[in-house]
Enzyme design. Structure first.
Site, short mmCIF file in Angstrom:
data_model
loop_
_atom_site.label_atom_id
_atom_site.label_comp_id
_atom_site.label_asym_id
_atom_site.label_seq_id
_atom_site.Cartn_x
_atom_site.Cartn_y
_atom_site.Cartn_z
N CYS A 50 0.85 -1.20 0.00
CA CYS A 50 0.00 0.00 0.00
C CYS A 50 0.88 1.25 0.00
O CYS A 50 0.61 2.23 -0.70
CB CYS A 50 -0.91 0.05 1.23
SG CYS A 50 -1.80 -1.48 1.60
N CYS B 284 -7.80 -2.26 -4.83
CA CYS B 284 -6.37 -1.95 -4.89
C CYS B 284 -5.55 -3.22 -4.78
O CYS B 284 -4.56 -3.39 -5.49
CB CYS B 284 -5.97 -0.98 -3.76
SG CYS B 284 -6.38 0.74 -4.16
N HIS C 128 -34.05 1.10 16.10
CA HIS C 128 -33.03 2.15 16.20
C HIS C 128 -33.55 3.57 15.98
O HIS C 128 -32.84 4.53 16.25
CB HIS C 128 -31.89 1.86 15.23
CG HIS C 128 -31.11 0.63 15.60
ND1 HIS C 128 -30.45 0.50 16.80
CD2 HIS C 128 -30.90 -0.54 14.93
CE1 HIS C 128 -29.86 -0.69 16.86
NE2 HIS C 128 -30.12 -1.34 15.74
N CYS D 269 -28.20 -8.22 13.03
CA CYS D 269 -29.48 -7.56 13.34
C CYS D 269 -30.61 -8.10 12.48
O CYS D 269 -31.72 -8.27 12.95
CB CYS D 269 -29.34 -6.04 13.20
SG CYS D 269 -28.57 -5.24 14.65
#
Lengths: 158, 285
Positions: free
Chosen positions: B100, B138, B205, B246
């Site tokens: 990287c 990448c 939520h 969830c």
């Protein structure tokens, strides 16, 4: 004596037959306000069993969303729905049966799950596995468990 | 055990029960390393149509002890993974003989502000990209290296390293232009009542944050702190793993991490946090 024994035997048989033949989730008759007049299992409910169903995570887990003072020994009661204290004063048996079986028929759009419903879901799962389930799914509670819960709710008087 | 010990133990149990169950300081402020001031409450973006009075970081809903772990990097167990990713950053991998660092030098410079705007549109590829998708792109096309698993340890650590370079900056994902359709898809999902329990993200939520559902203290389900270190599984957790759990908990067939559906959901959920600080790696129970 002999006659009594035979009578008892017949009663038990009749009860057994009713137990084996509950009203199927698809065939339940709700009135205009969401109430259900007659027992789903054909049997009376057992409040002691109902208490267990309401407290345990694997069954009704009602305390996930409701506080119930009569279940003070059950830790971590939720705050999503109203406290169920006094529910037996606010509602009659038929109304409570309707709320527990399918609360959406009493409260349009409520967050409370439908405990005696088997189809009409979006991406129904196989319990908590995250995998696909096939409708009709087993209802969250059996007919008798609903009756047991209703029997317990009727004991909740102010 | 004698009687005094027994009763003292009982008392402690009662007290600690009280603490774990209820005490979260929703009025606390978060400053990390006595330096980075985090915005943990912010005005709700206009496109939430008044559904939330303000937006709140998930950090606010955790216990005092858990909150403290995020105040100092020496206490934050998630920072270990950031260090590991920094080693990884300089490591050559793949057929092109690159790391990287070969192209992006020091992440403190090249990656500052990046986390805050992801997911975002990639014009060349013509797609909405999450940070994880970009990292894998990448690896594959720039380095000739193998993709990492979408929620793997390598991936969450690298996401944490990149996120740290944006800590304290406001989340600022775009919701219009080429991403508009994806954002709408995510919004639609947010309000869909999945599974046998027929619960949407919003049921828990949006309508019930601040309330307890059994032992869990519900937050707004924001993702400004992701990847988060969880004390429960002692590792960094990707947002898509949280989404997966969830949805599964509604007794639904869940979606896969990295799926187009979860990419759309991530974009929408991220946008609900526009204005909160990038906090990753944050700490949760």
């Amino acid at each position: 004596m002999r006659i009594t024994a035979i009578t008892l035997g017949i009663t038990a048989l009749a009860a057994g037959a009713a137990l084996a033949d509950p009203v199927e989730p698809m065939s339940v008759k709700y009135d205009d306000y969401g109430a259900i007049e007659t027992s789903l299992s054909g049997m009376p409910g057992d409040a002691v069993e109902g208490k267990k169903v309401m407290s345990s995570r694997g069954l009704g887990n009602c305390v996930a969303c409701h506080e119930v003072s009569a279940l003070a020994d059950v830790p971590f009661q939720g705050e999503i729905g109203p406290s169920l204290d006094g529910a037996g004063d606010r509602w009659n048996e038929a109304e409570l049966r309707g709320i527990v079986a399918d609360a959406k028929k009493t409260y349009d759009g409520t967050m409370m799950p439908s405990f005696y419903k088997t189809s009409g879901y979006i991406r129904p799962g196989n319990a908590f596995t995250g995998k696909a389930g096939t409708e009709p799914l087993p209802p969250l509670l059996t007919a008798q468990q609903i009756e047991d819960v209703v029997a317990f709710l009727l004991t909740l008087k102010d | 055990m004698n009687k005094t010990t027994a009763s003292r133990l009982a008392l402690t149990l009662v007290l600690s029960f009280g603490a774990g169950a209820a005490l979260a300081d929703e009025n606390a402020d978060l400053v990390v390393n006595e330096e980075i001031e985090m915005t943990v409450r912010a005005p709700a973006p206009a496109y939430l149509d008044g559904h939330l009075p303000e937006i709140l970081s998930g950090w606010l809903f955790r216990s005092d002890e858990t909150q403290d772990l995020q105040r100092d990097d020496f206490d934050n167990p998630g920072m270990i993974f950031v260090d590991q990713a920094l080693d990884q950053w300089a490591m050559v991998d793949g057929s092109e003989g690159k790391s990287c660092a070969s192209c992006h030098d020091d992440p403190a410079d090249s990656m500052a502000g990046v986390r805050a705007v992801y997911p975002k549109w990639n014009a060349d590829a013509g797609e909405v990209r999450t940070l994880a998708m970009q990292i894998n792109d990448c690896r594959e096309t720039q380095m000739g290296a193998k993709k990492w698993g979408y929620t793997s340890g390598d991936m969450t650590a690298m996401e944490a390293l990149i996120s740290v370079q944006s800590r304290g900056m406001p989340v600022n994902v775009a919701i219009d232009g080429p991403v508009a359709a994806t954002w709408e898809q995510g919004k639609e999902m947010y309000y869909t009542r999945y599974g046998q329990l027929e619960l949407s993200c919003a049921n828990c939520h949006e309508d019930n944050y601040g309330n307890h559902i059994r032992a869990d203290h519900l937050s707004q389900g924001q993702i400004n702190g992701f990847p988060v270190y969880r004390l429960k599984n002692t590792k960094l957790n990707a947002a898509h793993d949280r989404f997966k759990g969830c949805v599964r908990d509604t007794r639904a067939e869940t979606f896969d991490p990295g799926s187009p559906e979860f990419v759309a959901l991530e974009l929408y959920v991220a946008s609900r946090g526009n204005g909160l600080s990038v906090e990753a790696p944050s700490v949760r129970n």
